[in-house]
Enzyme design. Structure first.
Site, PDB file in Angstrom:
ATOM      1  N   TYR A  55       0.922  -1.164  -0.023  1.00 12.91           N
ATOM      2  CA  TYR A  55      -0.049   0.120  -0.215  1.00 12.91           C
ATOM      3  C   TYR A  55       0.952   1.361  -0.160  1.00 12.91           C
ATOM      4  CZ  TYR A  55      -3.916  -3.085   0.910  1.00 12.91           C
ATOM      5  OH  TYR A  55      -4.953  -4.174   0.989  1.00 12.91           O
ATOM      6  N   SER A 210     -12.706  -4.836  -0.907  1.00  6.53           N
ATOM      7  CA  SER A 210     -13.356  -4.217  -1.889  1.00  6.53           C
ATOM      8  C   SER A 210     -14.817  -4.262  -1.535  1.00  6.53           C
ATOM      9  CB  SER A 210     -13.237  -4.424  -3.386  1.00  6.53           C
ATOM     10  OG  SER A 210     -13.634  -3.605  -4.439  1.00  6.53           O
ATOM     11  N   GLY A 213     -17.676  -2.881  -3.819  1.00  6.13           N
ATOM     12  CA  GLY A 213     -17.515  -3.400  -5.272  1.00  6.13           C
ATOM     13  C   GLY A 213     -16.914  -2.548  -6.433  1.00  6.13           C
TER      14      GLY A 213
END
Length: 288
Positions: A55, A210, A213
């Site tokens: 990240y 996620s 979506g």
């Protein structure tokens, strides 16, 4: 904040976690804002924070999010002794793209770097193999994690983007307490491939990545009538409805919605108060 057990570890964490990814990619907010987000999450009782060595913006920026989280925790005025930070290793960021490196040599190195980035004073709470690299067997890659557990660098181990068979192979090498795969009302693969059922059956924490979506759908959730109407009727956000849907799918699920604004983590934390009836769940299923 409601709590739940992390795997079968006897360690309890918040039922809603915080995903650190949006705080460290190319469009990341100022560091001071990210630290405010993490501090507000802690104020709200969030005790599970998800991160990864990848990240970051690119390879030169590796471990950015881990260092950020450590800085936020050490500058927080309250008690952080129960906070669990779950990181991941095995993905690369060449020129900002994404790649895999599951070589034992790389994983040994990145585990040591993650240990240092997170403070270097106690074992990494949870280290997860970010995605299997087809160039190496699961046993070859996770041998590095087992070595790190034995050496006191890692407390618990998890896996990410794994099939049921791959999870079983991993458990032959080292104890696994969590699985992090993509899952949302629009991405149902964990239902189809048996991973969610396996985690529920085996008492493994399932961390859905996620959850809204993807970025494009995330921005347009309010345009889905069924979800928007449910949110309006309950006086909550559309994001609360999706997180409530996720939590209803299995007692193993611990959502880790990302946040880069204080208002976002405040909203996500409220989702523990939202309950959906069977009829409401079916309404969402039909709409998605």
């Amino acid at each position: 904040m409601e709590t739940k057990q992390l795997g079968k570890t006897g360690v309890f964490v918040s039922a809603i976690g915080l995903g650190g990814m949006p705080m460290s990619l190319s469009n990341r907010p100022p560091e001071s804002q990210s630290i405010q987000v993490i501090h507000r999450a802690l104020d709200l009782g969030v005790t599970f924070i998800d991160t990864a060595d990848s990240y970051c913006q690119d390879e030169s920026d590796k471990h950015h999010n881990e260092k950020l989280i450590h800085k936020a925790l050490t500058s927080y005025s309250g008690d952080v002794s129960r906070v669990i930070v779950a990181t991941k290793g095995g993905l690369m960021r060449p020129n900002g793209s994404w790649g895999r490196d599951g070589s034992p040599e790389h994983l040994r190195q990145t585990i040591r770097e993650s240990f240092a980035a997170l403070g270097g004073e106690k074992p990494i709470d949870v280290w997860q193999y970010h995605a299997p690299d087809p160039q190496y067997t699961i046993a070859e890659s996770l041998k590095s994690a087992k070595e790190a557990v034995d050496a006191g660098l890692i407390r618990f181990v998890g896996v990410s983007n794994f099939s049921v068979e791959q999870i079983k192979q991993a458990r032959d090498v080292v104890e696994i307490i969590s699985v992090q795969n993509q899952y949302s009302p629009w991405e149902r693969q964990p239902e189809k491939d048996g991973v969610l059922q396996y985690c529920t059956q085996e008492g493994l924490t399932f961390l859905p990545w996620s959850p809204f979506g993807g970025s494009r759908r995330h921005q347009n959730l309010a345009d889905i009538p069924a979800i928007a109407q449910l949110a309006k009727s309950k006086g909550v956000s559309v994001y609360n409805i999706v997180l409530a849907w996720l939590r209803s799918q299995s007692p193993s699920i611990l959502p880790i919605p990302g946040a880069s604004k204080v208002s976002s983590i405040e909203d996500s934390a409220y989702a523990v108060n939202v309950m959906l009836s069977e009829q409401e769940l079916q309404t969402i299923n039909r709409a998605t």
